[in-house]
Structures are given as C-alpha cells and as structure tokens.
Design an enzyme around this catalytic site. Sequence first.
Site, mmCIF file in Angstrom:
data_model
loop_
_atom_site.group_PDB
_atom_site.id
_atom_site.type_symbol
_atom_site.label_atom_id
_atom_site.label_comp_id
_atom_site.label_asym_id
_atom_site.label_seq_id
_atom_site.Cartn_x
_atom_site.Cartn_y
_atom_site.Cartn_z
ATOM 1 N N GLY A 284 -9.153 6.809 -7.278
ATOM 2 C CA GLY A 284 -9.307 5.583 -6.494
ATOM 3 C C GLY A 284 -10.771 5.187 -6.537
ATOM 4 O O GLY A 284 -11.178 4.266 -7.235
ATOM 5 N N CYS B 104 -21.107 -4.266 18.539
ATOM 6 C CA CYS B 104 -21.678 -3.863 19.817
ATOM 7 C C CYS B 104 -21.646 -2.357 20.013
ATOM 8 O O CYS B 104 -21.079 -1.869 20.994
ATOM 9 C CB CYS B 104 -20.924 -4.566 20.938
ATOM 10 S SG CYS B 104 -20.891 -6.328 20.705
HETATM 11 N N1 LLP Z 1 -4.267 10.586 -4.429
HETATM 12 C C1 LLP Z 1 -3.987 10.888 -3.156
HETATM 13 C C2 LLP Z 1 -2.706 11.504 -2.845
HETATM 14 C C3 LLP Z 1 -4.914 10.593 -2.148
HETATM 15 O O1 LLP Z 1 -4.643 10.896 -0.891
HETATM 16 C C4 LLP Z 1 -6.148 9.972 -2.474
HETATM 17 C C5 LLP Z 1 -7.133 9.632 -1.453
HETATM 18 C C6 LLP Z 1 -6.388 9.653 -3.819
HETATM 19 C C7 LLP Z 1 -5.432 9.996 -4.770
HETATM 20 C C8 LLP Z 1 -7.641 8.967 -4.283
HETATM 21 O O2 LLP Z 1 -8.779 9.707 -4.026
HETATM 22 P P1 LLP Z 1 -10.187 9.207 -4.612
HETATM 23 O O3 LLP Z 1 -10.097 9.229 -6.111
HETATM 24 O O4 LLP Z 1 -10.426 7.828 -4.102
HETATM 25 O O5 LLP Z 1 -11.149 10.181 -4.065
HETATM 26 N N2 LLP Z 1 -11.450 6.689 3.241
HETATM 27 C C9 LLP Z 1 -12.155 7.773 2.583
HETATM 28 C C10 LLP Z 1 -11.397 8.310 1.406
HETATM 29 C C11 LLP Z 1 -10.000 8.785 1.729
HETATM 30 C C12 LLP Z 1 -9.234 9.278 0.538
HETATM 31 C C13 LLP Z 1 -7.799 9.445 0.874
HETATM 32 N N3 LLP Z 1 -6.961 9.850 -0.209
HETATM 33 C C14 LLP Z 1 -13.550 7.319 2.187
HETATM 34 O O6 LLP Z 1 -13.901 6.169 2.427
HETATM 35 O O7 LLP Z 1 -14.343 8.123 1.694
#
Ligand code: LLP
Length: 421
Positions: free
Chosen positions: A286, A351
């Site tokens: 992601g 705020c």
């Molecule tokens: N696959 C699954 C099953 C996941 O739960 C996630 C992310 C991904 C793939 C993708 O992960 P990435 O490649 O983006 O690291 N809100 C947080 C990140 C939460 C990630 C949740 N799951 C942030 O802003 O750092």
Amino acid sequence: MASTQTLSHIYPLGSRVNELGHLELGGCDAIELAERFGTPAYIVAEDDLRARARAFIAAFEAAGQADFEVVFASKAFPATAVMRLFAEEGLGCDVASAGELHLALRGGFSPRKLVLHGNARDDGEFQLALDAGVGLIAVDGFDDIDRLERLVAGRRERQAVLLRVTPGVRGETHEKISTGQADSKFGVSVAQAPAAIARLQSIDGLELRGLHMHIGSNLFSTEPFRVAIAAIAGLGDFPVYDIGGGLGVAYAAEQEPLAIEDFVAEVVGGVHELLGAGKRLMIEPGRALVAGGGVTLYRVISVKDNVSRWVAVDGGMSDNLRPMLYGARYEADVADRPGGSTRVQLAGKHCESGDVIIKDVLLDDPRVGDVVVVPVTGAYGHAMANNYNGVPRPPVIFAKDGEAHVVIRRETLDDLHARDV
Ligand code: LLP
C-alpha cells in the site's frame, strides 16, 4: 540559478525546482496549483504511482518469480482514480471492507483481481464479496469459517480462500501497525492453523488455495518476512502464498528504506528457499505504491513567536492524522523558497495542542500567505482524513506533464450536514 537547486529525493518522481524557483510536481508549479485548486490539497504525481507499480512488476520478473500478483492495498489511498490507475497497470486490489470493495469495483478492477481482507467482516460484507465474485477471501479465524460455510452452502461455484496465519513475528515498526506478533487480533496462530486448514478443506463450497500473512507496515528490513515465511512453511504445501504488504518508505531524506527491487528480490529469494520456486506469490503493498507520489499543499495562516516560532496552516490532523497517531515525522518546504534555516513548529488549525504537523522543521522564514508543501502524504493521508472541527476534507488532484485535474473534489460546508435527517 534556482532551477539547478536539487530537491530531496522524497518528493515525487520528476519533481524539481523550476525557473521561477518554485517547487514543481507532475510538471505543475505548486504555487499555481494552490491558487487554482485552493488549499489544503492533496497533489498526486500520476507518473510516480505508475513507476512504482511497474517497479514491483519488473522486480518480480527480475527475481525469476514467474507466477506472481502485485495487489494494491487500497486502504493506503482508497480513491477510485488511484484504483483505476493501478487496475490499468495490471495490479490486483486488496479491500478490507464493503466500502473498499465498492470503490474497487467502481474503480474498474475486475472482481477476480480483488482480495477481501479483514478481522471482523459481517455477513453483509461476505455476501457482497461472494455476489461480486471476488478472486480471494482471506479467512481470518474460526468465526469466519462458520460464517462462510453458511453463506456458500448451495452455491454452484466454489469460493477461493486463503487462510490468514499470524506467524508470531514482530516487525520493527510502530506498535500500532505491527500485526504479525503472536498476540494479534488478526489471523489464526501457527498452532491453530492445522485445525483451520482441516475445516476449510472439509467445506464443499470453499477452495483453500493457500496462506496469507501480513506482519506489519512501514518495515525497513526483510528479515521478519523470512522468519515469518519459515514459520508458515511447515503448515502444508499450497499453490498460493500471499505475504502481505509492509515495505517502508522515506518520510525524511535521511531515512533509507529498501528499494522496491531489493525488497522483492530478498522476499522472492526467501520464498524460493523456504517454499520452493513453483508457487504463486502475492504481495500487497500500500504505502510503497502511493506514499511518495503524493504531497499536501497548505497555506500559512498565522506566524507567531513565543518560545518557538509557530507557523499555522489551513489543515492539520483532519488531513494527516499520522503525526498525531504514530508520532510520524515529515519534512516540508515553502513552495517558492525551498530549503531555509528558520526553525519552526508547523502547526495545524485544529483545537488541540497536539495538532502539530511537524515539530522543529527548517523552512525559509515562512510568512502569512506562503504555500507550504509537505511531501510523502500519498499513503494514509486522504485515507484517514476526517472532519474534525467541521473542516471539509481536501480535494485530490492528479498532476502529469504539466496538466492537473481534480479527481476528488473538495468537501463543501453543505457536505458536512448532507446526512442530517
Ligand atoms: N495487507 C494487509 C492485510 C494490511 O493490513 C495492510 C495494511 C497492507 C497489506 C498494506 O500495508 P503497507 O504496504 O501499506 O504497509 N494507517 C497506518 C498504516 C496501517 C496499515 C494497515 N494495514 C499508517 O498510516 O501508517
């Protein structure tokens, strides 16, 4: 001359300082973008996203992995325009809810290219996925098995599923985004997996294709992947392995994440060694696909001096929750005076004292009316945006070859009460 000034590599591909000394993104002058579309605004350099998608695909080919799928974890940037772009690039799409599933279909993904994830999906979400004909459902536990068994009874086609296993590995990252540890809300443990596998294999309407894991997000090493793959290798011999997402990115110039090529090569190497070369290998990036292609433009509203110099802009924790949630560190520049040495606190408009976008950032003497650019906001920025303090969410603007267009409009004040009954 200003145009020779080099820009930090954390800006989107093709960014530069133009002849006017302004930051340029996707060929568009950041000052002009701010004037035309208003602030705050998310700007996405389309070419950057495409380049990263292609880098993942090229990396698998270079690593000698014939059967693979790169699945965009849409939670990082759940916008139909982003999904459409990655669908065009041939990626699959990870959806974690009915909402993301709906968006991905609208974004043009073939249902077969979708993988449904989640640790708490209700009957309605599963039914939607089954009716749409999603390629894979990742089963997260025994209650999912019960639910799916009920829902697939009597269906003609078998639904392909993966079993999510929690390998008992902690990736080095913020604890809120580590998922592979034994005490996790996700998946089944290695010890419970044989029972889950046996149950899944006993259900006529389901076809267990393989195993899924996701150990965490923003990881800077492949070592935990190797340990995790080793942990699930003994659970059987399956045709498909989905090793999740997690490749980290640089939010600040000095951070050194693995290059996409190196990450994929190391992971593929581990898979070949521990599982064999003939598997279908899936990966779910992601952040690594979308973080670096996006920047946020803000306008400076106020500058005040007390112990620090406080530079307040027209956005903050409603468009970027990451500093508040994870203590995430960002960099910034004044759009027409990149660089600089004035130490300031770049504050948001909300705020709460904690609504500080960047603590102690060096900028070129920011003044009221300046446009400030914060890079690397493409992942989990728009995704986690909210209306705190009744602030409308920013638009998403795609920029490419000097042309820019709105793909998600700015929220209006009327949108804020559009659901009132
Ligand atoms: N696959 C699954 C099953 C996941 O739960 C996630 C992310 C991904 C793939 C993708 O992960 P990435 O490649 O983006 O690291 N809100 C947080 C990140 C939460 C990630 C949740 N799951 C942030 O802003 O750092």
